[in-house]
Design an enzyme around this catalytic site. Structure first.
Site, mmCIF file in Angstrom:
data_model
loop_
_atom_site.group_PDB
_atom_site.id
_atom_site.type_symbol
_atom_site.label_atom_id
_atom_site.label_comp_id
_atom_site.label_asym_id
_atom_site.label_seq_id
_atom_site.Cartn_x
_atom_site.Cartn_y
_atom_site.Cartn_z
ATOM 1 N N HIS A 34 23.279 1.742 12.071
ATOM 2 C CA HIS A 34 24.515 2.490 12.292
ATOM 3 C C HIS A 34 25.213 1.972 13.544
ATOM 4 O O HIS A 34 24.589 1.381 14.425
ATOM 5 C CB HIS A 34 24.215 3.990 12.425
ATOM 6 C CG HIS A 34 23.823 4.620 11.142
ATOM 7 N ND1 HIS A 34 24.733 5.084 10.230
ATOM 8 C CD2 HIS A 34 22.598 4.845 10.596
ATOM 9 C CE1 HIS A 34 24.108 5.576 9.189
ATOM 10 N NE2 HIS A 34 22.808 5.443 9.379
ATOM 11 N N ASN B 6 0.813 -1.204 0.000
ATOM 12 C CA ASN B 6 0.000 0.000 0.000
ATOM 13 C C ASN B 6 0.854 1.265 0.000
ATOM 14 O O ASN B 6 2.085 1.203 0.032
ATOM 15 C CB ASN B 6 -0.977 -0.024 1.188
ATOM 16 C CG ASN B 6 -2.346 0.496 0.810
ATOM 17 O OD1 ASN B 6 -2.474 1.463 0.053
ATOM 18 N ND2 ASN B 6 -3.374 -0.136 1.333
ATOM 19 N N ALA C 53 -0.847 -0.953 8.999
ATOM 20 C CA ALA C 53 -0.331 0.379 8.679
ATOM 21 C C ALA C 53 0.695 0.840 9.713
ATOM 22 O O ALA C 53 0.629 0.496 10.894
ATOM 23 C CB ALA C 53 -1.476 1.379 8.618
ATOM 24 N N ALA D 47 -1.145 -2.732 13.482
ATOM 25 C CA ALA D 47 -0.817 -1.369 13.067
ATOM 26 C C ALA D 47 0.035 -0.673 14.121
ATOM 27 O O ALA D 47 -0.205 -0.777 15.321
ATOM 28 C CB ALA D 47 -2.094 -0.580 12.819
#
Length: 189
Positions: free
Chosen positions: A119, A89, A144, A162
């Site tokens: 890192h 999406n 999401a 989500a």
């Protein structure tokens, strides 16, 4: 260093030293991803055109069942492998230097971020990077705004709620949610 040599080097987990030839090659190779994602995100494309651009970006022919709603962002592209009948999406970002493998029949929600680069923890060498792959099994549903961190494997049939931040491996047929993601249900059948 050729593209395939660099991708093999990155996948090995070796440290990429800031300012090194490998680091400069990484930035050089990013230019193709920037060009293709600008093309993808800059105007309307049919589903077939999106699949063609993503095939160019990944260097792999995508299945006719692949679907995506742009925009989509990546800093490499060549280290993404996507299975059959998978849908991505809007607003997703894949940082794929370490390799991202997505299985068949997956659903990836809006604004998901998949990271394969980290890192160095030491402030004096923070610009140095290491890469670790992310593997997503078959029939996985990622909600999401999920963030998946380097080195994670998500098992077949899992559901990621989500907003979750996935910091460790997820067992098959498991639902997880939260920050960091924790199991809330087992056997998603």
């Amino acid at each position: 260093m050729t593209e395939s040599e660099f991708l093999k080097y990155a996948a090995s987990g070796e440290t990429i030293l800031a300012g090194s030839k490998a680091h400069k090659d990484m930035h050089r190779m990013s230019q193709n991803a920037l060009r293709l994602t600008s093309k993808l995100n800059g105007s309307y494309h049919t589903p077939d055109e999106i699949r063609d651009i993503m095939s160019d970006l990944t260097g792999k022919t995508l299945d006719s069942g692949f679907g995506m709603f742009p925009p989509f962002y990546t800093d490499c592209g060549k280290n993404i492998t996507i299975g059959k009948n998978t849908f991505i999406n809007m607003g997703c970002t894949f940082q794929d230097w370490g390799g991202i493998t997505i299985g068949d029949e997956c659903l990836i929600g809006h604004n998901c971020t998949i990271c394969t680069v980290n890192h160095d923890k030491n402030p004096s060498s923070r610009e140095n990077m290491t890469c670790r792959p992310v593997t997503i099994g078959n029939r996985v549903w990622i909600g999401a705004n999920v963030t998946i961190l380097p080195g994670v494997t998500i098992g077949d049939g899992a559901i990621i709620g989500a907003g979750a931040v996935v910091t460790k491996d997820i067992s098959p047929e498991t639902t997880v949610a939260g920050i960091p993601a924790k199991e809330i249900n087992r056997t998603n059948r």
